[in-house]
Write a protein that holds these residues in place. Structure first.
Motif, PDB file in Angstrom:
ATOM      1  N   LYS A  67      23.750  42.959   4.417  1.00 60.46           N
ATOM      2  CA  LYS A  67      25.025  42.749   5.109  1.00 60.46           C
ATOM      3  C   LYS A  67      25.056  41.390   5.805  1.00 60.46           C
ATOM      4  O   LYS A  67      26.080  40.678   5.781  1.00 60.46           O
ATOM      5  N   PHE A  69      25.430  38.386   3.168  1.00 62.20           N
ATOM      6  CA  PHE A  69      26.735  38.171   2.562  1.00 62.20           C
ATOM      7  C   PHE A  69      27.669  37.354   3.451  1.00 62.20           C
ATOM      8  O   PHE A  69      28.713  36.886   2.992  1.00 62.20           O
ATOM      9  N   LYS A  70      27.306  37.189   4.713  1.00 60.68           N
ATOM     10  CA  LYS A  70      28.116  36.330   5.577  1.00 60.68           C
ATOM     11  C   LYS A  70      27.975  34.864   5.201  1.00 60.68           C
ATOM     12  O   LYS A  70      28.891  34.063   5.438  1.00 60.68           O
ATOM     13  N   ASP A 127      27.872  34.916  -0.547  1.00 58.22           N
ATOM     14  CA  ASP A 127      28.681  35.998  -1.102  1.00 58.22           C
ATOM     15  C   ASP A 127      28.426  36.103  -2.612  1.00 58.22           C
ATOM     16  O   ASP A 127      29.255  35.692  -3.438  1.00 58.22           O
ATOM     17  N   PRO A 165      26.658  39.231  -4.609  1.00 59.22           N
ATOM     18  CA  PRO A 165      25.866  40.468  -4.711  1.00 59.22           C
ATOM     19  C   PRO A 165      25.105  40.598  -6.031  1.00 59.22           C
ATOM     20  O   PRO A 165      23.981  41.100  -6.046  1.00 59.22           O
ATOM     21  N   HIS A 220      27.483  45.596  -3.572  1.00 54.92           N
ATOM     22  CA  HIS A 220      28.905  45.245  -3.536  1.00 54.92           C
ATOM     23  C   HIS A 220      29.675  46.145  -2.580  1.00 54.92           C
ATOM     24  O   HIS A 220      30.670  45.717  -1.971  1.00 54.92           O
ATOM     25  N   LYS A 274      29.769  44.984   1.096  1.00 52.30           N
ATOM     26  CA  LYS A 274      30.795  44.001   1.439  1.00 52.30           C
ATOM     27  C   LYS A 274      32.102  44.659   1.865  1.00 52.30           C
ATOM     28  O   LYS A 274      32.867  44.081   2.639  1.00 52.30           O
ATOM     29  N   LYS A 275      32.350  45.861   1.375  1.00 46.17           N
ATOM     30  CA  LYS A 275      33.641  46.507   1.597  1.00 46.17           C
ATOM     31  C   LYS A 275      33.651  47.389   2.837  1.00 46.17           C
ATOM     32  O   LYS A 275      34.637  47.389   3.601  1.00 46.17           O
ATOM     33  N   THR A 304      27.627  49.698   6.849  1.00 46.41           N
ATOM     34  CA  THR A 304      26.355  50.148   6.285  1.00 46.41           C
ATOM     35  C   THR A 304      26.079  51.633   6.537  1.00 46.41           C
ATOM     36  O   THR A 304      25.370  52.275   5.760  1.00 46.41           O
ATOM     37  N   HIS A 323      40.851  49.230   0.860  1.00 46.99           N
ATOM     38  CA  HIS A 323      39.568  48.578   1.071  1.00 46.99           C
ATOM     39  C   HIS A 323      38.441  49.601   1.173  1.00 46.99           C
ATOM     40  O   HIS A 323      37.394  49.457   0.529  1.00 46.99           O
ATOM     41  N   GLY A 332      35.287  50.722  -1.562  1.00 48.50           N
ATOM     42  CA  GLY A 332      33.895  50.722  -1.121  1.00 48.50           C
ATOM     43  C   GLY A 332      33.229  52.074  -1.337  1.00 48.50           C
ATOM     44  O   GLY A 332      32.082  52.153  -1.810  1.00 48.50           O
ATOM     45  N   GLU A 368      30.975  34.100  -8.319  1.00 46.98           N
ATOM     46  CA  GLU A 368      29.943  34.047  -7.273  1.00 46.98           C
ATOM     47  C   GLU A 368      29.471  32.590  -7.199  1.00 46.98           C
ATOM     48  O   GLU A 368      28.530  32.192  -7.870  1.00 46.98           O
TER      49      GLU A 368
END
Length: 493
Positions: A157, A160-161, A164, A166, A239, A242-243, A246, A299, A303, A361
């Motif tokens: 997590k 990905f900041k 990006d 995955p 992936h 990201k949505k 956790t 969203h 996920g 990506e």
């Protein structure tokens, strides 16, 4: 009296009666000397009417009984005739035989009892020490599985900041599976007494793929499909991070245990268990409630669908592995995971390159890539897979599975302080339901038999305690009456 003659054998019966009389002067030295008498014994039958009167007679009992330790016809005849002083029923004979066989029976019994108690104590001590070691290592493995799984999820997590990508992260982490077989070989060198060279160990582990070993055909038919499933499982999981948060990802991934049971029941024809059906229903209900907790936004729905897809791919991987390859030993499993890394390098490398040039990506330069996070995530994921595959050697499989469930509250605590997650009542109930379903799936197949045995023992103990209590009360009643009687008599006088 007591001997019945056959209708056509009166002469034989008389001869037999005379033959059974032993002369005090003549004593035969061999059984052949009394062979005519022995042949005539088969015509003798003990009368049923006088058995009750002569049941304490040793001669009749030895003649008609076969359960008194007769080992041969000679011993039987010697018991009847009493020749050579062979009278095992006599007390003096028994004492002599006992003295010959066991000169010190009390000491022998004491020694045997001491040896037996010593062996039992040693066995109990060994069992208790072994169980304590397994529990100790089980706690260590549970903590390792929980920390590595929750740590990899949180680190992904965080990655990905800044990065990006995955699928690229999945490809990079899968390449670390090359280390499985070398690490296993190091453990083999340090632990095994008969050390083998890497080539010999490799050839021995290759028997897992068949008689011909790891051929090109076996690689594409048995290794390649699992490589695809491995990549899809990890990519969909990453992936989904990201949505959604956790916590939801980790708790929804626990549903893979229910999917494994359903697929095993359908494909492998495993034993049907009602409690596991209930656990699967709990998992599906938890998924629906988790979706409802966010209000069915697009969203969150995407996920949740990604996590459910990841759990489904993981379940399909496990069921197909059992169906096509069966069970694997530690060396074979390590080699198989290293082969998956080889497949990843040879055939999956082109996909991150395509995603990079199509800017799906994309990252501007390699300097901004957080290599520390990527390597940390890969190491934690490798540690998690090592503990999951090889932890069975040192502890119980159920304890290893508990580490995955314990990662849920760990991720919840981290999300509570690092993100804007809202733990409403629906989300909390969904987490509890999925966790309960996961725990129900950990029950052994014969858990109902154990429960019935436990309840039966409890009932037996209660029944034993109740008569003891009634006995105490009943024993108190006569004492009370005895005490009252003197007072009444004295009052009458």
């Amino acid at each position: 009296m007591g001997i019945r003659e056959f209708p056509n054998g009166s002469a034989r019966g008389k001869a037999a009666t005379l033959g059974m009389r032993r002369s005090p002067d003549v004593s035969p030295r061999r059984l052949s000397d009394i062979s005519p008498q022995l042949r005539q014994l088969k015509y003798l039958v003990v009368d049923e009417a006088i058995k009750e009167d002569l049941k304490w007679s040793r001669s009749v009992e030895d003649l008609t009984s076969a359960s008194v330790g007769l080992t041969s016809i000679e011993e039987r005849i010697l018991r009847i005739t009493g020749y050579y002083g062979y009278q095992p029923w006599a007390a003096s004979y028994k004492r002599d035989e006992r003295s010959r066989e066991s000169p010190a029976p009390a000491e022998a019994q004491m020694q045997a009892g001491a040896e037996g108690s010593g062996r039992v104590n040693r066995c109990c001590w060994k069992c208790s020490v072994t169980q304590l070691k397994k529990i100790f290592w089980g706690v260590a493995v549970v903590l390792g599985v929980c920390s590595s799984w929750s740590g990899s999820t949180q680190l992904a997590k965080l990655t990905f900041k800044k990065f990006d990508a995955p699928f690229t992260l999945t490809w990079f982490a899968t390449n670390w599976n090359f280390l499985f077989f070398p690490l296993y070989y190091l453990g083999h060198v340090f632990k095994s007494t008969e050390k083998q060279s890497p080539k010999q160990r490799y050839r021995e582990c290759c028997r897992f793929f068949g008689d011909n070993g790891l051929t090109l055909k076996v690689f594409f038919t048995k290794a390649a499909p699992f490589g695809v499933l491995w990549t899809l499982t990890n990519y969909l999981y990453l992936h989904a991070i990201k949505k959604i948060n956790t916590t939801d990802v980790s708790v929804l991934f626990c549903c893979n245990k229910a999917f494994v049971f359903l697929l095993s029941w359908i494909v492998l024809r495993d034993r049907f268990m009602g409690v596991r059906i209930v656990a699967a229903i709990f998992a599906i209900a938890g998924i629906v409630m988790m979706t409802y907790a966010d209000g069915f936004h697009s969203h969150s729905v995407i996920g949740i669908a990604l996590v459910v897809g990841s759990a489904s791919m993981s379940a399909l991987y496990k069921v197909l592995f059992k169906l096509l390859l069966g069970s694997a030993k530690f060396g074979e499993a390590a080699l198989f995971l290293s082969v998956l890394a080889a497949f990843n390098v040879l055939f999956i490398t082109c996909i991150p390159v395509i995603l990079y040039f199509t800017k799906v990506e994309y990252w501007s330069s390699f300097d901004i890539v957080p290599w520390g996070n990527l390597c940390g995530f890969s190491i934690l994921l490798l540690t998690f897979n090592i503990l999951l595959n090889f932890g069975i050697a040192i502890t119980y499989p159920t304890l290893i599975s508990l580490g995955i469930v314990l990662s849920v509250p760990v991720n919840a605590v981290v999300d509570h302080y690092t993100s804007e997650i809202v733990f409403n009542s629906v989300r909390v109930i969904a987490i509890i339901i999925i966790g309960l379903g996961f725990l129900l799936l950990l029950l052994p197949e014969e858990w109902d038999v154990w429960v019935i045995k436990l309840l039966t023992r409890l009932k037996v103990r209660k029944k034993e305690e109740i008569p003891e209590g009634n006995g105490d009360i009943a024993s108190g009643l006569p004492n009370k009456s005895r005490r009252t009687r003197p007072s009444m008599s004295s009052f009458a006088h």
